[in-house]
Design a protein around this motif. Sequence first.
Motif, PDB file in Angstrom:
ATOM      1  N   THR A 119       0.806  -1.220   0.000  1.00 17.41           N
ATOM      2  CA  THR A 119       0.000   0.000   0.000  1.00 17.41           C
ATOM      3  C   THR A 119       0.840   1.271   0.000  1.00 17.41           C
ATOM      4  N   ASN A 120       2.092   1.190   0.423  1.00 21.48           N
ATOM      5  CA  ASN A 120       2.907   2.403   0.537  1.00 21.48           C
ATOM      6  C   ASN A 120       4.348   2.160   0.113  1.00 21.48           C
ATOM      7  N   ILE A 121       4.879   3.088  -0.679  1.00 22.42           N
ATOM      8  CA  ILE A 121       6.305   3.125  -1.006  1.00 22.42           C
ATOM      9  C   ILE A 121       6.861   4.364  -0.325  1.00 22.42           C
ATOM     10  N   GLY A 122       7.764   4.173   0.620  1.00 24.19           N
ATOM     11  CA  GLY A 122       8.220   5.252   1.482  1.00 24.19           C
ATOM     12  C   GLY A 122       9.236   6.190   0.855  1.00 24.19           C
ATOM     13  N   SER A 123       9.580   7.209   1.606  1.00 25.06           N
ATOM     14  CA  SER A 123      10.525   8.236   1.162  1.00 25.06           C
ATOM     15  C   SER A 123      11.875   7.612   0.810  1.00 25.06           C
ATOM     16  N   LEU A 182      -1.920   0.039  -4.042  1.00 26.20           N
ATOM     17  CA  LEU A 182      -0.976   1.101  -3.658  1.00 26.20           C
ATOM     18  C   LEU A 182      -1.709   2.424  -3.480  1.00 26.20           C
ATOM     19  N   THR A 183      -1.455   3.103  -2.344  1.00 28.24           N
ATOM     20  CA  THR A 183      -2.149   4.363  -2.053  1.00 28.24           C
ATOM     21  C   THR A 183      -1.232   5.575  -2.005  1.00 28.24           C
ATOM     22  N   SER A 184       0.075   5.380  -1.767  1.00 25.75           N
ATOM     23  CA  SER A 184       0.952   6.547  -1.670  1.00 25.75           C
ATOM     24  C   SER A 184       2.377   6.222  -2.111  1.00 25.75           C
ATOM     25  N   ILE A 185       3.018   7.237  -2.692  1.00 21.12           N
ATOM     26  CA  ILE A 185       4.421   7.160  -3.091  1.00 21.12           C
ATOM     27  C   ILE A 185       5.129   8.321  -2.405  1.00 21.12           C
ATOM     28  N   GLY A 186       6.136   8.026  -1.603  1.00 25.89           N
ATOM     29  CA  GLY A 186       6.745   9.016  -0.738  1.00 25.89           C
ATOM     30  C   GLY A 186       7.746   9.938  -1.408  1.00 25.89           C
ATOM     31  N   ARG A 187       8.241  10.842  -0.610  1.00 19.77           N
ATOM     32  CA  ARG A 187       9.205  11.852  -1.052  1.00 19.77           C
ATOM     33  C   ARG A 187      10.445  11.193  -1.664  1.00 19.77           C
TER      34      ARG A 187
END
Length: 335
Positions: free
Chosen positions: A204-208, A226-231
């Motif tokens: 669900t998330n790929i971090g910074s 997948l809901t978010s792609i980080g910095r």
Amino acid sequence: MKPKLFYFLLWMIGLNNTNAQIGNLFTVSNIKYKVLTQNNTTNIGTVEVAGDYENYAYAGNPKLSLPATVISDGITYAVTHIGKNAFKESFSGSGNNVLTHVDLSRATNLTSIGSKAFEKCIKITSIHFPNNLTSIGVNTFRDCSSLTSISFPNSLTRIGNGAFQYCTSLISADISHTKVTNIGQNTFSGCSSLTSVIFPNSLTNIGSVAFMNCSSLTSVTFPNVLTSIGRSAFQNCSSLTSADLSLTKVASIGRGAFRYSALTSVTFPSSLTNIGRLAFESCLALTSVRFSSSLPRIESDAFYGCTALLNVSAKVPEPNITTLRKKVFLSVKPY
């Protein structure tokens, strides 16, 4: 004997049987173990591979293989954990003490590997995990610069931040059969030889900074959940040419997420609500971006320096498409 005194003595005996040896260290086949649990009545317990890593006594064998159980003083212990710093820098020199392979497949009771357990073991080329492993800690294999291949078990649910950072010889990472939901900060950053990564359907998330400076990465298939792609997640991925997010549930793309990548096209999902500042800065080969039915917030300079960008399309009516194009093109070269 009074009943209260009798039960108190029974409780003390049980306490001694189960807790007397907790924390004790012992050595089997040149590997040091620390007792986690012990029951002297049943003669069973659990241990972790000890975290005392300096001058670790594992001489003369370039291959590390751990058993499912070890026996000490008549007690059979299940090996359930590898402790923090357990083998850190232990085998980074030369001669007979250089560790080149880690085979944990026989350690069938092993469920977790602690933080920095194999950090800077620069001669390790391969790792085989057991089927019951659920957790890999923070910076566990960081700077294992000779590591080329990893086989991840289906049982895996967690990969810690920086776990494989600067594994500069790692070619591919197939996590597709795991239950991992989050790729944390710096997990694969600086893996300059990594050409492909396959994510699990649970992600669900790929971090910074997760894949920052993976300069050989050419393809990524994003899972539907997948809901978010980080910095800066894919910043400086200078071989990454496409990002199809259309089937995902991504709502947010972080600041600098694809900055300085080789993207030629991007397709966004209808769930997208925000594109962060400098998210696609200086993607010099980017010629088209396609939006779905949503009109996301586009932060300043999101497409700054994308001088080849000519086509912005969206499944929205006029005048919304005009407004959207204005937002995108203004961010290419701000006034």
